[in-house]
Enzyme design. Structure first.
Site, mmCIF file in Angstrom:
data_model
loop_
_atom_site.group_PDB
_atom_site.id
_atom_site.type_symbol
_atom_site.label_atom_id
_atom_site.label_comp_id
_atom_site.label_asym_id
_atom_site.label_seq_id
_atom_site.Cartn_x
_atom_site.Cartn_y
_atom_site.Cartn_z
ATOM 1 C CD GLU A 135 60.452 13.686 60.893
ATOM 2 O OE1 GLU A 135 59.439 13.873 61.607
ATOM 3 O OE2 GLU A 135 60.434 13.802 59.650
ATOM 4 C CB ALA A 146 54.417 8.861 58.098
ATOM 5 C CG HIS A 201 58.678 11.335 65.453
ATOM 6 N ND1 HIS A 201 57.671 10.621 64.833
ATOM 7 C CD2 HIS A 201 59.045 12.314 64.588
ATOM 8 C CE1 HIS A 201 57.449 11.140 63.636
ATOM 9 N NE2 HIS A 201 58.264 12.170 63.458
ATOM 10 N NE ARG A 238 42.967 14.669 85.880
ATOM 11 C CZ ARG A 238 41.730 14.798 85.408
ATOM 12 N NH1 ARG A 238 41.052 15.927 85.616
ATOM 13 N NH2 ARG A 238 41.157 13.829 84.717
ATOM 14 C CG ASP A 284 56.484 16.652 57.946
ATOM 15 O OD1 ASP A 284 57.567 16.173 57.561
ATOM 16 O OD2 ASP A 284 55.682 16.021 58.654
#
Length: 388
Positions: A135, A146, A201, A238, A284
């Site tokens: 990750e 985090a 992310h 939008r 997670d």
């Protein structure tokens, strides 16, 4: 949580059977599974409604859970722990029904990541882990969540190659931002080493994200969304952004969607809104999973857990999860999700993402299933010749 924490051979028997409500590869039956030498040899029973939930009297038996995004549990952390601490974490999730799992790292200097995955390779060779998920570190610091922004770097294929080599073939997935540098070269490495490209992310807009997905698709790289909605701009009518792009790609069959379906990271209503045959649940989880409230670490960052919710001690951002896939499964079945759908999102879709065959409950497949009681409490986990 499983009532037994000790792993043992199946009572020394070469052959045995279990009765209950069973989610098979072909539907739900009330019947029995016969096992011989760690293989399902026979399924017998009466079909029941595809809308069935937990049996009111008998056990309910479902495929073993698959978690593609998990940082640890029971006090053990994959990103920073020793081999034995990581083993403790993996065993915790195994006895809670997760029979296939990727150990997730967090952003760190490439040499540190290489060292850590190399340290944990023995757990993959033992079959306790299926591999590793990186990750980061090629994500967007403005959406670090985090993760330590000091350890987030522009995309660097040489650094990724270093980590891949250290992993000895066990690196399975990498989270990266669509806007990271050298995306083409990084996706080439993903294609060469059969890595999943998990976009997340990110602060990317819709067009940038769609372009990255299309580039990965062109290279035959499997695409997922890293914990959809979390650590990316909110969906706006939008300006659909990365969330809209990933939802559109999943609808077109070009991506899969991770959902932290714990009613903390995502509300149950949001989960219901985006569920599809391309969505799968993840935990997670971090080292506080299975532990009491208190102070913990994710990577190098302090985490405070209160009421079972993990947040950064400095700033308060949600910092990983404390659930198991078993708890997510039971929660959603209790609120009305069918056993078939709950198994789809905790096992079947993730198996497709990993390219795993033979994971379903079916004759001739290896023994790999989880047993719940009539109240939805996990009782036993069957993996090969072992009962946990």
């Amino acid at each position: 949580m499983a009532k037994s924490v000790n792993t043992q051979e199946i009572a020394g028997q070469e052959r045995g059977s279990i009765d209950g409500r069973i989610v098979t590869a072909h539907g739900v039956i009330d019947g029995s599974i016969t096992i011989e030498n760690g293989v399902i040899t026979e399924l017998r029973g009466t079909p029941v409604s595809p809308n069935a939930g937990f049996h009111k009297e008998l056990p309910t038996i479902v495929p073993g859970f698959i978690d593609l995004h998990n940082h640890g549990g029971n006090g053990g952390a994959f990103p920073t722990g020793s081999l034995e601490q990581a083993r403790t974490a993996a065993q915790y999730h195994r006895r809670n029904g997760t029979t296939v799992m990727l150990a997730s790292m967090v952003s760190a200097p490439p040499e540190n990541l290489a060292e850590q995955v190399k340290r944990l390779v023995p757990l993959c060779e033992e079959g306790l882990l299926f591999g590793f998920h990186l990750e980061g570190p090629f994500i967007n610091a403005c959406r670090c969540g985090a993760q330590n922004p000091d350890f987030i770097f522009p995309g660097n294929p040489n650094d990724l190659e270093q980590i891949i080599q250290a992993g000895h073939g066990w690196i399975k997935s990498i989270t990266l931002a669509p806007e990271t540098e050298n995306l083409t070269d990084i996706l080439d490495l993903c294609a060469r080493h059969n890595l999943i490209a998990s976009f997340g992310h990110t602060d990317a807009d819709f067009d940038t994200t769609i372009s990255a997905i299309e580039l990965a698709n062109h290279k035959n790289v499997t695409v997922t969304a890293t914990h959809l909605f979390n650590a990316m701009p909110p969906l706006h009518h939008r300006s659909p952004g990365a969330v809209g792009a990933l939802l559109a790609a999943a609808r077109a069959g070009n991506a899969y969607l991770e959902l932290i379906a714990d009613n903390v990271h995502l509300s149950d209503d949001t989960v219901d809104l985006v569920l599809s045959e391309r969505a799968f649940f993840i935990t997670d989880a971090m080292e506080a999973a299975g532990m009491p409230d208190g102070e913990y670490i994710l990577g190098v960052l302090g985490v405070t857990v209160a009421g079972g919710v993990a947040r950064l001690s400095d700033g308060g951002a949600i910092a990983g999860g404390t659930s198991t896939l078993a708890s997510q499964f039971a929660h959603h079945v209790r609120r009305g999700m069918t056993l078939i759908d709950a198994s789809l999102h905790t096992s079947t879709v993730a198996a497709d993402v990993l390219g795993i065959s033979g994971h379903a409950i079916d004759a001739s497949n290896p023994t790999n299933f989880v047993v719940f009681d009539s109240t939805g409490q996990l009782q036993q986990v069957y993996v090969g010749n072992q009962v946990i």
